[in-house]
Scaffold this active site. Structure first.
Site, PDB file in Angstrom:
ATOM      1  N   LYS A 228       0.809  -1.224   0.000  1.00  0.00           N
ATOM      2  CA  LYS A 228       0.000   0.000   0.000  1.00  0.00           C
ATOM      3  C   LYS A 228       0.841   1.272   0.000  1.00  0.00           C
ATOM      4  O   LYS A 228       2.034   1.252   0.296  1.00  0.00           O
ATOM      5  CB  LYS A 228      -1.002  -0.026   1.161  1.00  0.00           C
ATOM      6  CG  LYS A 228      -2.192  -0.933   0.818  1.00  0.00           C
ATOM      7  CD  LYS A 228      -3.307  -0.922   1.828  1.00  0.00           C
ATOM      8  CE  LYS A 228      -4.430  -1.835   1.316  1.00  0.00           C
ATOM      9  NZ  LYS A 228      -5.474  -2.067   2.322  1.00  0.00           N
ATOM     10  N   ARG A 262      -3.694  -9.827   4.954  1.00  0.00           N
ATOM     11  CA  ARG A 262      -4.089  -9.900   3.540  1.00  0.00           C
ATOM     12  C   ARG A 262      -2.913  -9.415   2.707  1.00  0.00           C
ATOM     13  O   ARG A 262      -2.532  -8.248   2.812  1.00  0.00           O
ATOM     14  CB  ARG A 262      -5.329  -9.021   3.331  1.00  0.00           C
ATOM     15  CG  ARG A 262      -5.880  -9.014   1.913  1.00  0.00           C
ATOM     16  CD  ARG A 262      -7.069  -8.056   1.824  1.00  0.00           C
ATOM     17  NE  ARG A 262      -7.591  -7.987   0.487  1.00  0.00           N
ATOM     18  CZ  ARG A 262      -7.074  -7.234  -0.481  1.00  0.00           C
ATOM     19  NH1 ARG A 262      -6.019  -6.485  -0.246  1.00  0.00           N
ATOM     20  NH2 ARG A 262      -7.614  -7.220  -1.685  1.00  0.00           N
TER      21      ARG A 262
END
Ligand code: 7PM
Length: 291
Positions: A228, A262
């Site tokens: 991210k 995740r």
């Protein structure tokens, strides 16, 4: 403390942090660069090979997403999302020993995939769409509740929290109540602070540092930080060069109480979590004890 989840036919143990591998079935996915696609059609062989390799590398859950949550992405029709996701579920469920998580906000997709063998429903909108909570309750599957204050196209202009952990907790508390009111069992709820969804880099790092505060719910915590922009913000690296810092953050998440991570890079995360587990003393109680 919730130590396992009943995911349809399978039971997922949460006594050690579980790896959820990201399996996007959208043509514009930033993680596979469209490699699974040719002429915008998913390639079943390549999808199965990718799924198999993630399971072999240590993923116990695969998160299948057919709708892009990317800001500015064109909304996908129910039919299109069903075509993408059902194809993947029907391909993988009978062949691999893995829990299939469905990344969707669409109640029709929840219902259809649950009947086809899905084991978990992961909704970045925390089942706020009309009919979503009812569909989830009806499925009997565990639900992943993620915090996102606004729709993806508006979320990054709404990062004004009094206290990001407190504000996210209030949101999660309300969604937990809504689930229970709809008949979902409390021990079938997973919470997720929603890293990168309407938070600044500093707020994302603060949530990770203070992750243990979310343990007050006594529910499994899911953390998605893989590749991210919070990593790009401190390393200056593009998404494909964020593998090592992603694994480091997975370890920090595990250390701070995450039950599931995740991730895009399953093998690297599994190695990172293995040395973390050994350091934590997890090997003393198993047959793989080291000398
Ligand atoms: C564009 C924006 C592309 C965001 C991809 C993303 C999470 C999730 C996603 C998460 C749960 C990504 C995200 N992130 N579901 N789905 N938690 N539960 O970076 O953090 O993969 S999509």
């Amino acid at each position: 403390m919730v130590t396992s989840l009943v995911c349809g036919q399978k039971t997922l143990s949460l006594t050690t942090p579980q790896i959820m591998g990201v399996l996007n079935v959208t043509p514009d996915s930033f993680s596979d660069g469209g490699q699974l696609y040719s002429d915008a059609t998913i390639n079943a062989d390549r999808l199965l090979v990718r799924a198999e390799s993630m399971v072999a590398a240590g993923a116990s859950i695969l998160d299948i997403g057919g709708e892009s949550t990317r800001p500015g992405a064109t909304p996908v029709s129910t039919q299109e999302e069903l075509d993408r996701v059902m194809g993947a579920v029907e391909l993988i469920a009978p062949r691999l020993d893995v829990v299939l998580s469905i990344d969707t906000s669409n109640p029709d997709v929840m219902t259809a995939t649950a009947s086809a063998g899905a084991g978990l429903l992961n909704d970045v909108r925390a089942f706020r769409r009309e009919g979503a909570l009812a569909a989830a309750a009806e499925s009997g599957l565990p639900v992943g509740l993620m915090h996102m204050s606004e729709e993806p196209d508006r979320m990054q202009s709404h990062t004004d929290y009094a206290d990001v952990v407190e504000d996210v907790s209030v949101f999660l508390s309300n969604r937990i109540d809504a689930c229970i009111e709809m008949g979902i069992q409390r021990d079938q709820i997973v919470i997720d602070p929603g890293f990168g969804f309407g938070k600044t880099a500093a707020q994302n790092y603060e949530m990770l540092r203070r992750l243990a505060e979310f343990a007050a719910f006594e529910l499994p915590i899911l953390v998605g930080v893989s590749r991210k922009s919070m990593i790009g913000a401190v390393t200056g690296r593009p998404a494909e060069e964020r593998v090592v810092p992603s694994a480091v953050l997975a370890v920090i998440a595990a250390q701070n109480g995450a039950s599931m991570v995740r991730v895009h890079d399953v093998a690297e995360t599994a190695d990172a979590l293995a040395v973390w587990a050994a350091t934590s003393g997890a090997l003393e109680s198993t047959s793989q004890g080291i000398e």
